[in-house]
Each structure stands twice: as C-alpha cells, then as structure tokens.
Design a protein around this motif. Structure first.
Motif: not given
Length: 226
Positions: A154, A142-143, A156-157, A159
């Motif tokens: 970082t 997810p990250f 985000a999946q 995005q």
C-alpha cells in the motif's frame, strides 16, 4: 512505463568557456513532468526554456542536463492549476545530480470548490548505495494498492515505499490488474518509480528514474503566484 536513464543528454550554453586544459564545472539536472492536467505544462530554468518553449508531455523528461553550478530559478506552469505558475530556487552543486519531479494535487479552495495545485519534489544525492527499489504514488487517492512481484503493498500518497531487491531480481509492478513495469535489477542503482495518472487516458502509468545515489525528498511549498 516511462524510463529516465542516467546519461548526459545536453550541455547548456550557460556553461562558461574555459581554456582547453581546464574542465568546466557542471552540475547535473533531470526534470520529469508528471502533471496530470489536460492543459499544457511548460518548464523553465532561469533563462532556459525546456523543449524550446513547447509543452512538455506528461511522462516525459529532460534527460540529464549539464548545468553551471549555482542557484537557479525553476518555474513550473500549467494554466489549469490555481495559481497557474509556481517557482523556486534549485541549488546545483558541481559533480552532483538533482532530479525534479513535477506533478499536481487537488485541494479544496476558499470557496469550497476543488482546485488543482502545482507541486514539485526535489531529489538530491544521499549516502546510500547498492540496489534498491522505491515507489511513490502521485495518484489522487490517499492510498494506492499495488503488487510488487506478487507481494501486496500500500502506497501512501506522495510518500516513498521501499521494497527490498538484489542484483538479478526480476520485478513486476501491477496496479489494479495492469502491469505498470517489468524491471530487471541489473545494476547497483536506486530504481525510483512514480505512479501518475495520464491526463488523456486516465490510466495509471509509472515513470522510472535510475540513479546510484538519488533519494526521494518531500515536496516543496510553492513560491511566486498569480
């Protein structure tokens, strides 16, 4: 790093034959396969089958194709996914570029098991110009932590993460100690990098698209089915 550069690679035979004094209308399409499944991935647009019907390797793309403007049915296939095929319409406009990023996600099925789902995102032209860098993680976490020229970030999946750049910058992208890319911001383009897992090695790789106006769009819901 897989790089898809903005050049005219082919003109499909679907372009109409016009008198010599008239220029045929054309939209431009680039399709990139980032599906991280071990089974072969095939792509088609209407009656045109990419790569002569042979599988498209992970990280490989079509190059920039000239297509007759209009609405075209796009199909993404991989038998390891459930369903093994999804499709949808692409609207292509004269003089404009569209990119399609194909990938997969893992979801929990009705029986509680984990299932691979095919997905694709459509990148269309926006109004922004000038040099810029965006990274999108298509990894299963997810990250995802990366370093961009030594600065931690970082992702985000699925995005987009924007990182400020200017002409002449040298950019190094690192994931878990592995250098994914060394870039020089040589032109006032949008540098769009997609992290994906190569199905053979399991290692993260980066696929790069360079275009003046393309912007990342959210993934489309699948149509079609079994």
């Amino acid at each position: 790093m897989k790089t898809v550069v903005p050049f005219l690679a082919a003109i499909l035979t679907c372009l109409p034959s016009l008198p010599a004094q008239e220029s045929p209308q054309a939209a431009y399409l680039n399709v990139v396969n980032l599906v991280a499944l071990r089974e072969p991935t095939r792509l088609s647009l209407g009656g045109f089958v990419f790569n002569g019907g042979e599988p498209v390797a992970p990280g490989e793309g079509s190059g920039l194709l000239a297509i007759q403007p209009g609405t075209h049915s796009f199909t993404l296939e991989n038998p390891a996914a459930k369903p093994g095929q999804i499709s949808g319409d692409l609207v292509l406009e004269h003089g404009k570029t569209v990119a399609v990023i194909c990938y997969d996600e893992v979801e929990t099925g009705k029986d509680g098991g984990r299932e691979a789902k095919l997905r694709y995102s459509v990148l269309i032209e926006g109004d922004r110009t000038g040099p810029r860098l965006s990274l999108v993680s298509l990894l299963k976490d997810p990250f995802t932590g990366v370093e961009i020229s030594g600065t931690p970030a970082t992702l985000a999946q699925s995005q987009a993460h924007s990182h400020p750049v200017k002409l002449g910058d040298e950019v190094r992208i690192v994931h878990r100690g592995q250098v994914l890319a060394d870039l020089r911001i040589a032109k006032p383009l949008h540098y769009l990098g997609f992290l994906f897992e190569h199905p053979e090695s399991g290692a993260a790789e980066l696929s790069l698209i360079q275009n003046e106006r393309l912007e990342y769009q959210p993934p489309l819901e699948e149509k079609g089915g079994e």
